[in-house]
Design a protein around this motif. Structure first.
Motif, PDB file in Angstrom:
ATOM      1  N   SER A   1       0.684   4.182  -2.885  1.00 28.48           N
ATOM      2  CA  SER A   1       0.469   5.604  -2.643  1.00 28.48           C
ATOM      3  C   SER A   1       1.722   6.389  -3.018  1.00 28.48           C
ATOM      4  CB  SER A   1       0.083   5.866  -1.183  1.00 28.48           C
ATOM      5  OG  SER A   1       1.105   5.417  -0.343  1.00 28.48           O
TER       6      SER A   1
ATOM      7  N   LEU B   1      -7.275   5.072   3.773  1.00 32.17           N
ATOM      8  CA  LEU B   1      -5.862   4.710   3.696  1.00 32.17           C
ATOM      9  C   LEU B   1      -5.160   5.091   5.010  1.00 32.17           C
ATOM     10  CD1 LEU B   1      -3.488   3.767   1.785  1.00 32.17           C
ATOM     11  CD2 LEU B   1      -3.082   6.197   1.419  1.00 32.17           C
TER      12      LEU B   1
ATOM     13  N   LYS C   1      -7.086   8.062  -3.386  1.00 31.07           N
ATOM     14  CA  LYS C   1      -6.278   8.235  -2.179  1.00 31.07           C
ATOM     15  C   LYS C   1      -5.545   9.569  -2.171  1.00 31.07           C
ATOM     16  CE  LYS C   1      -6.020   3.367  -1.443  1.00 31.07           C
ATOM     17  NZ  LYS C   1      -5.676   2.196  -2.227  1.00 31.07           N
TER      18      LYS C   1
ATOM     19  N   SER D   1       0.841  -1.187   0.000  1.00 28.46           N
ATOM     20  CA  SER D   1       0.000   0.000   0.000  1.00 28.46           C
ATOM     21  C   SER D   1       0.886   1.250   0.000  1.00 28.46           C
ATOM     22  CB  SER D   1      -0.961  -0.003   1.192  1.00 28.46           C
ATOM     23  OG  SER D   1      -0.221   0.041   2.386  1.00 28.46           O
TER      24      SER D   1
ATOM     25  N   ARG E   1      -6.153   2.881   7.794  1.00 31.59           N
ATOM     26  CA  ARG E   1      -5.557   1.555   7.668  1.00 31.59           C
ATOM     27  C   ARG E   1      -4.084   1.602   8.074  1.00 31.59           C
ATOM     28  NH1 ARG E   1      -6.414  -0.913   2.013  1.00 31.59           N
ATOM     29  NH2 ARG E   1      -8.632  -0.689   2.392  1.00 31.59           N
ATOM     30  N   LYS E   2      -3.417   2.685   7.633  1.00 33.80           N
ATOM     31  CA  LYS E   2      -2.007   2.853   7.976  1.00 33.80           C
ATOM     32  C   LYS E   2      -1.827   2.911   9.484  1.00 33.80           C
ATOM     33  CE  LYS E   2       0.878   5.476   4.971  1.00 33.80           C
ATOM     34  NZ  LYS E   2       1.057   6.838   4.433  1.00 33.80           N
TER      35      LYS E   2
ATOM     36  N   ASP F   1     -11.162   7.881  -0.049  1.00 39.18           N
ATOM     37  CA  ASP F   1     -10.240   6.765   0.101  1.00 39.18           C
ATOM     38  C   ASP F   1      -8.992   7.182   0.888  1.00 39.18           C
ATOM     39  OD1 ASP F   1     -11.787   4.904  -1.155  1.00 39.18           O
ATOM     40  OD2 ASP F   1     -10.869   5.180  -3.132  1.00 39.18           O
ATOM     41  N   ARG F   2      -8.667   8.455   0.851  1.00 40.74           N
ATOM     42  CA  ARG F   2      -7.500   8.955   1.580  1.00 40.74           C
ATOM     43  C   ARG F   2      -7.670   8.708   3.072  1.00 40.74           C
ATOM     44  NH1 ARG F   2      -3.714  12.862  -0.006  1.00 40.74           N
ATOM     45  NH2 ARG F   2      -2.558  13.690   1.770  1.00 40.74           N
TER      46      ARG F   2
END
Lengths: 172, 534
Positions: free
Chosen positions: A9, A164, A155, A5, A167-168, A160-161
């Protein structure tokens, strides 16, 4: 997974401002089109896909015309069509689950295309507004969604950003 | 760079601030598209308001505010009511179709053959048949002078591949050698008569006198005198009578009537209606069954009340529509449908005068009915002329057009209304560009509706047509089924069917005026006092 991922990105971060702008702009345009097609159908109480399906030509015409013969199946198809278009449109505009929206959009357009393809020798009772030989706007919109799938922007500019980042964070 | 710092040094103090900064930037970037959504819904709201206003002003102009939106409400029963036992007299092509319309199909109907489009058509037909409403009727009697057809009817009565199933409950029909035997039977409540026309009157009169309800194919009778006798008999009997004009079961006709009633067309002075066929089948040159012979056909019974008795003829048996001995040619077979369609919409009744002409121009196969035929029906009290033009030698669609001072309306399976360029009523709207006379003011296409697919081109196409009404579901329903169903519903409720004896009287008299004018070579007139053609 985290590596993957990050590289995605990272890759996306390599877009220039101009590239980012054009990709996001294209995403908005296609999203807008899908959303309005869906809403226009939703607002028209008389709309049904029956007319389009019953005109079907080429290899899969049997499948499409069979749908029109089955009222309950037709209802389901109409429902999925309307709400599919609205969902894809909203997803593309807001940049939420962008890649999934692209895939779903490509599949939906592919269905439209094979239902009534502008091949030599096929004519349809509803005239098209332009002249098409094999390639029509459905096919082009499909290809444009392919570009959006290959060069994701959700993202960078889109909901979606946030996903992301979350999730990070969870990964850390 | 930021990340480099992030990981080391003054971590404890600066980390929360950084989080806030990147978080805010992320949120901004994540929500960057929201203004686009805002613009979208603003645009949508604006478009909706504009559409609604345009539609409203046009509807107001036409005096149609909201009225055409609801579908036709037909007399329909919630419960199927008690079982009705029905007999078929004349189980030929049309008879089999009517028997299917009430829910019984011969196994042959389910065989899928021919070209791809023929196969697809049959597939749709089968699906449509199986989706038909179960009318709670039984086929209990079959009467046909040709053994093969009678056997097919008996087989259909036992076939449980039908709407509503019925496996085990189907006891099958009885074959009657003559229709009188069928009328004597206690197991028959109603009969469908689909014989050649020369038998219609006598059979229908005997049926209503025997207390049976009657569904009778067009043309109602072969002669003028029979019309009076049949009308008297039906009226005296009180039985439910439906004439077989299934076309007006189309939503289109009902909408067309509303448009006329709202006077959207202005003063209608001319109606043009046509028959356009160009094939042997269309010209009644039907195929002759391989098992047909004097042994399998009761020729004497077939001839019955026909004016000329001739030796056994397969041509005459299968292609009876080509001779005046059995029918009335184009006038009774096809003009009758056209007249009924126009009469349903305008309600103009029997014409004052009729002139007709024609001849056998193309099918020189020994027939005595014309294959090219024109009739002009005058209604001086209404300032109206109905022109009928028929050819069996060219299939160019010439439509059915109602011409008014303000607009023209073409009625087929769909319907379009175009404003007239020189209309008085629409003059200002045409000048102002609100009405474009090259595009339909009003358009209705059953089975195909609204905007399709993702290309908005088609939406635009339909939107430019002005207003569009369609029925929901896109489902094809057999018109004959609707017509038979209406008859059966009326038997149960005691209501009058849409094509009852009064409508049948007007149609049959008009057809006979048309036929007589051709045969006698002079103008026929209707005497409304004496109630006679003179």
């Amino acid at each position: 997974m985290r590596e993957d991922s990050l590289t995605r990105s990272e890759r996306a971060k390599k877009y220039s401002v101009f590239q980012t702008f054009t990709l996001v702009f294209l995403r908005m345009l296609i999203g807008w089109h899908f959303l309005y097609e869906g809403i226009a159908k939703l607002l028209n109480p008389y709309w049904t896909s029956a007319g389009y399906l019953s005109e079907s030509k080429w290899l899969f015409s049997g499948v499409f015309t069979a749908i029109t013969d089955n009222p309950s199946l037709l209802k389901i198809v109409d429902f999925l069509n309307i709400w599919g278009q609205i969902a894809i449109g909203l997803a593309l505009i807001t940049g939420l689950l962008t890649s999934w929206a692209c895939i779903a959009g490509i599949l939906l357009l592919l269905i439209y295309y094979v239902c009534n393809p502008p091949f030599v020798g096929y004519s349809y009772s509803v005239p098209s507004e332009g002249s098409y030989l094999v390639v029509n706007k459905i096919l082009i919109e499909m290809a444009a969604l392919g570009i959006l799938l290959a060069f994701p922007t959700g993202k960078i500019m889109g909901l979606d950003r946030i996903i992301l980042k979350k999730r990070k964070k969870a990964g850390q | 760079m930021d990340q480099e710092n992030d990981g080391r040094g003054i971590k404890e103090i600066s980390q929360p601030n950084k989080e806030v900064n990147t978080g805010r930037r992320d949120v901004l970037k994540a929500l960057a598209s929201i203004p686009v959504l805002g613009a979208f819904f603003y645009g949508l709201a604006k478009k909706k308001t504009w559409d609604a206003e345009r539609r409203k002003s046009l509807l107001e102009e036409l005096g149609l505010e909201g009225e055409l939106d609801t579908g036709r409400v037909r007399a329909s029963l919630k419960k199927p009511g008690e079982l009705l036992r029905i007999g078929i007299i004349g189980n030929g092509g049309r008879g089999e179709h009517l028997v299917r319309a009430m829910g019984f199909a011969h196994q042959g109907f389910f065989e899928i053959r021919g070209s791809k489009s023929q196969r697809a058509g049959r597939q749709r037909g089968i699906q449509g048949f199986l989706n038909q409403e179960d009318l709670n009727v039984l086929l209990t009697g079959v009467c046909d002078v040709f053994d093969v057809r009678a056997e097919r009817g008996l087989a259909a009565s036992l076939n449980d591949r039908r709407p509503g199933g019925g496996a085990g409950n189907l006891k099958g029909a009885k074959r009657f050698r003559s229709y009188q035997d069928m009328l004597d039977s206690k197991d028959i409540d109603a009969v469908i008569i689909a014989t050649p026309d020369h038998w219609h009157a006598q059979m229908a009169i005997d049926a209503v006198n025997a207390g049976k309800h009657v569904y009778l194919e067009k043309c109602m009778t072969r002669t003028e005198e029979e019309v009076y006798a049949l009308t008297d008999a039906v009226k005296k009997s009180g039985m439910v009578f439906q004439l077989g004009h299934q076309n007006p079961q189309q939503e289109t006709f009902w909408r067309a009537k509303q448009i006329v009633d709202k006077n959207i067309l202005g003063k209608i002075t001319l109606v043009e209606t046509t028959t356009n066929r160009n094939s042997p089948n269309g010209a009644w040159v039907y195929s002759i069954h391989k098992d047909a012979s004097p042994q399998t056909i009761d020729w004497e019974q077939f001839q019955g009340p026909a004016p000329h008795r001739v030796p056994f003829s397969l041509e005459r048996f299968f292609r009876w529509r080509c001779w005046y001995d059995y029918g009335t040619g184009l006038s009774g077979d096809l003009f009758s449908h056209e007249f009924d369609a126009v009469n349903q919409i305008l309600g103009m009744g029997i014409p004052k005068t009729v002139v007709s002409s024609g001849g056998v121009y193309f099918f020189k196969d020994g027939r005595d009915v014309p294959d090219l035929f024109q009739a002009v029906c005058e209604y001086p009290d209404r300032d109206l002329t109905l022109v009928y033009s028929a050819t069996l030698a060219n299939s160019r669609g010439r439509g059915r057009v109602f011409m008014g001072h303000d607009a023209s309306m073409e009625v087929g399976s769909g319907l379009t209304v175009n404003a007239d360029y020189d209309s008085t009523r629409f003059e200002e709207k045409i000048k102002a560009g609100i009405i474009d006379t090259s595009l339909p003011l009003f358009s209705y296409r059953p089975g195909s509706k609204g905007i399709d697919t993702i290309t908005s081109a088609t939406e635009k196409y339909f939107a430019t047509k002005g207003l569009m009404y369609t029925y929901q579901g896109g489902r094809q329903v057999d018109l004959s089924h609707l017509h038979v169903k209406e008859w059966i519903d009326c038997i149960r409720t005691g209501e009058k069917p849409s094509c009852d004896i009064d409508r049948g009287f007007e149609e049959a008299i008009t057809c006979h005026m048309v036929t007589k004018s051709y045969l006698e070579g002079r103008r026929m007139e209707w005497d409304p006092v004496q109630k006679r053609i003179v």
